[in-house]
Enzyme design. Structure first.
Site, PDB file in Angstrom:
ATOM      1  N   ASP A  93      38.227  -3.806 -48.371  1.00 36.72           N
ATOM      2  CA  ASP A  93      38.882  -4.259 -47.140  1.00 36.72           C
ATOM      3  C   ASP A  93      38.784  -3.137 -46.093  1.00 36.72           C
ATOM      4  O   ASP A  93      39.124  -1.988 -46.392  1.00 36.72           O
ATOM      5  CB  ASP A  93      40.354  -4.560 -47.488  1.00 36.72           C
ATOM      6  CG  ASP A  93      41.088  -5.319 -46.414  1.00 36.72           C
ATOM      7  OD1 ASP A  93      40.427  -5.923 -45.549  1.00 36.72           O
ATOM      8  OD2 ASP A  93      42.339  -5.326 -46.459  1.00 36.72           O
ATOM      9  N   ASP A 115      34.060  -2.497 -40.962  1.00 34.82           N
ATOM     10  CA  ASP A 115      34.854  -2.799 -39.772  1.00 34.82           C
ATOM     11  C   ASP A 115      34.450  -1.874 -38.637  1.00 34.82           C
ATOM     12  O   ASP A 115      34.944  -0.751 -38.526  1.00 34.82           O
ATOM     13  CB  ASP A 115      36.343  -2.642 -40.106  1.00 34.82           C
ATOM     14  CG  ASP A 115      37.227  -2.935 -38.911  1.00 34.82           C
ATOM     15  OD1 ASP A 115      36.678  -3.243 -37.822  1.00 34.82           O
ATOM     16  OD2 ASP A 115      38.455  -2.851 -39.046  1.00 34.82           O
ATOM     17  N   GLY A 235      45.267 -10.308 -41.575  1.00 30.92           N
ATOM     18  CA  GLY A 235      46.656 -10.286 -41.087  1.00 30.92           C
ATOM     19  C   GLY A 235      47.333 -11.638 -41.138  1.00 30.92           C
ATOM     20  O   GLY A 235      48.016 -12.034 -40.195  1.00 30.92           O
ATOM     21  N   ASN A 277      43.359 -13.375 -45.620  1.00 32.44           N
ATOM     22  CA  ASN A 277      43.873 -12.127 -46.198  1.00 32.44           C
ATOM     23  C   ASN A 277      45.391 -12.106 -46.189  1.00 32.44           C
ATOM     24  O   ASN A 277      46.014 -12.286 -45.126  1.00 32.44           O
ATOM     25  CB  ASN A 277      43.385 -10.935 -45.372  1.00 32.44           C
ATOM     26  CG  ASN A 277      41.889 -10.710 -45.493  1.00 32.44           C
ATOM     27  OD1 ASN A 277      41.174 -11.497 -46.118  1.00 32.44           O
ATOM     28  ND2 ASN A 277      41.411  -9.638 -44.899  1.00 32.44           N
ATOM     29  N   ILE A 278      45.961 -11.860 -47.353  1.00 28.56           N
ATOM     30  CA  ILE A 278      47.423 -11.815 -47.476  1.00 28.56           C
ATOM     31  C   ILE A 278      47.811 -10.557 -48.245  1.00 28.56           C
ATOM     32  O   ILE A 278      47.453 -10.407 -49.408  1.00 28.56           O
ATOM     33  CB  ILE A 278      47.941 -13.083 -48.187  1.00 28.56           C
ATOM     34  CG1 ILE A 278      47.628 -14.315 -47.320  1.00 28.56           C
ATOM     35  CG2 ILE A 278      49.444 -12.965 -48.460  1.00 28.56           C
ATOM     36  CD1 ILE A 278      47.885 -15.638 -47.991  1.00 28.56           C
ATOM     37  N   ASP A 279      48.514  -9.659 -47.568  1.00 27.06           N
ATOM     38  CA  ASP A 279      48.958  -8.422 -48.206  1.00 27.06           C
ATOM     39  C   ASP A 279      50.466  -8.243 -48.027  1.00 27.06           C
ATOM     40  O   ASP A 279      51.214  -8.106 -48.994  1.00 27.06           O
ATOM     41  CB  ASP A 279      48.198  -7.230 -47.612  1.00 27.06           C
ATOM     42  CG  ASP A 279      48.490  -5.920 -48.358  1.00 27.06           C
ATOM     43  OD1 ASP A 279      49.188  -5.954 -49.389  1.00 27.06           O
ATOM     44  OD2 ASP A 279      48.027  -4.857 -47.904  1.00 27.06           O
ATOM     45  N   SER A 280      50.940  -8.306 -46.786  1.00 29.47           N
ATOM     46  CA  SER A 280      52.364  -8.023 -46.513  1.00 29.47           C
ATOM     47  C   SER A 280      53.299  -8.920 -47.307  1.00 29.47           C
ATOM     48  O   SER A 280      54.354  -8.462 -47.785  1.00 29.47           O
ATOM     49  CB  SER A 280      52.659  -8.181 -45.019  1.00 29.47           C
ATOM     50  OG  SER A 280      51.970  -7.201 -44.285  1.00 29.47           O
TER      51      SER A 280
HETATM   52 ZN   LIG Z   1      42.710  -6.564 -42.173  1.00 29.71          ZN
END
Ligand SMILES: [Zn+2]
Length: 332
Positions: A93, A115, A235, A277-280
């Site tokens: 990522d 990125d 995000g 994308n899922i992190d938080s």
């Molecule tokens: Zn990101």
């Protein structure tokens, strides 16, 4: 040099093709410890969902690249042991340099993101193209995600004060010149747990922040320019208010938390958006349960009794995402 196929992993090529035509998105869940990995695999095996295990450069520093590589191998074997072989991708990522991407490709990653969104357009093209040339010339083809447009917010080593929406007029040129396999775009999602400033939001009757809607008009325009091309949303946590409240009830403080409503992600998953994308949300679920147990059981000092329930909650969260938000359940 380790090829991802030796670890039992797959790249994103086939997964994205099926996701775009099937109108769903593959979950990309960040991980950097054993409990997160276990809960992701449990949830994805139970819901029969393909999955992208995602590692940021910060996670790589935290957990060590060799350990992560072997955790990915362990994830493949764990899924098998649980009784259903789901496709598993190991993805970098926000790779910020050619060297980091090269390193990951050589240590078993099946997919990398380069990125270059903070660079000038021409520099972004040149860097992304260079990474694609290396990744695609491997014995086992490694897929590459590029990014156009800038997301606001903070995520590990990535942070930006302001967002710039992706310009639909640039995408054909960028994809053609770089040969990326997928493209991350900016249409109003944002990194972190406070995705918008309160002044960008409205409030409901309970004072809870309501974020501005995603720019589906820009997404549609991009889809017109590159029909069927795999699109990625970063995000995209929803920042469930129940977790925020639980964290605050047990001594935490997360002022002005706000995420992307699930119904908007559901809508996006039906389009050419094929990776979300899922992190938080995972961080919030884990922290909420850890805080609850530490407060409710002050005599507990066995980490397994603290992290175990957090792991169970994470699994519940990921199953819910696969089934009710991304539509990836039953697609493996
Ligand atoms: Zn990101």
């Amino acid at each position: 040099m380790t090829s991802y196929k030796e670890l039992g992993l797959v790249n994103t090529k086939e997964l994205f093709k099926k996701a775009v035509s099937g109108g769903y998105a593959i979950p990309a869940y960040n991980f950097n410890n054993m409990e997160q990995m276990q809960s992701i695999i449990q949830a994805c095996v139970e819901t029969k969902s393909p999955v992208i295990l995602q590692v940021s450069s910060g996670a790589r520093k935290y957990a060590n690249q060799n350990i992560l590589k072997n955790m990915a191998r362990g994830a493949v074997e764990y899924a098998h042991e649980l009784g259903y072989d789901i496709p598993i991708v190991l993805h970098l990522d926000h790779g910020d340099s050619f060297e980091l991407c090269k390193d990951c490709i050589e240590t078993g990653f099946s997919s990398v993101m380069i990125d270059g969104s903070h660079l000038s357009y021409d520099e972004n093209v040149a860097l992304t193209k260079k990474v694609c040339e290396l990744a695609h010339s491997q014995k086992d083809y490694v897929t590459v995600e590029g990014e156009l447009g800038v997301l606001a917010g903070v995520e590990d080593d990535v942070s930006s004060e302001h967002s710039h929406y992706t310009q639909p007029s640039e995408v054909v040129d960028f994809v053609g010149k770089t040969k990326v396999d997928s493209l991350a775009i900016s249409i109003g999602t944002s990194h972190g747990r406070a995705k918008f400033k309160p002044e960008q939001c409205t409030r409901d009757a309970n004072g809870i922040l309501i974020p501005p809607p995603l720019r589906f008009d820009i997404l549609e325009e991009i889809e017109k320019q590159i029909p069927g091309f795999p699109i990625v949303l970063h995000g995209s946590s929803s920042v469930p208010i129940e977790y925020v409240h639980m964290i605050e009830k047990y001594g935490g403080k997360l002022t002005d938390s706000v995420g992307i409503p699930e119904e908007q992600l559901r809508k996006a998953a039906k389009s050419a958006v094929c990776k979300i994308n899922i992190d938080s949300d995972g961080r919030l679920a884990m922290t909420a349960l850890i805080r609850k147990i530490l407060v409710e059981k002050p005599d507990e000092f066995d980490p397994r009794k603290i992290l175990g329930p957090a792991r169970d909650e994470l699994k519940k969260l990921y199953s819910h995402k696969n089934q009710n938000v991304l539509g990836s359940a039953g697609r493996a």
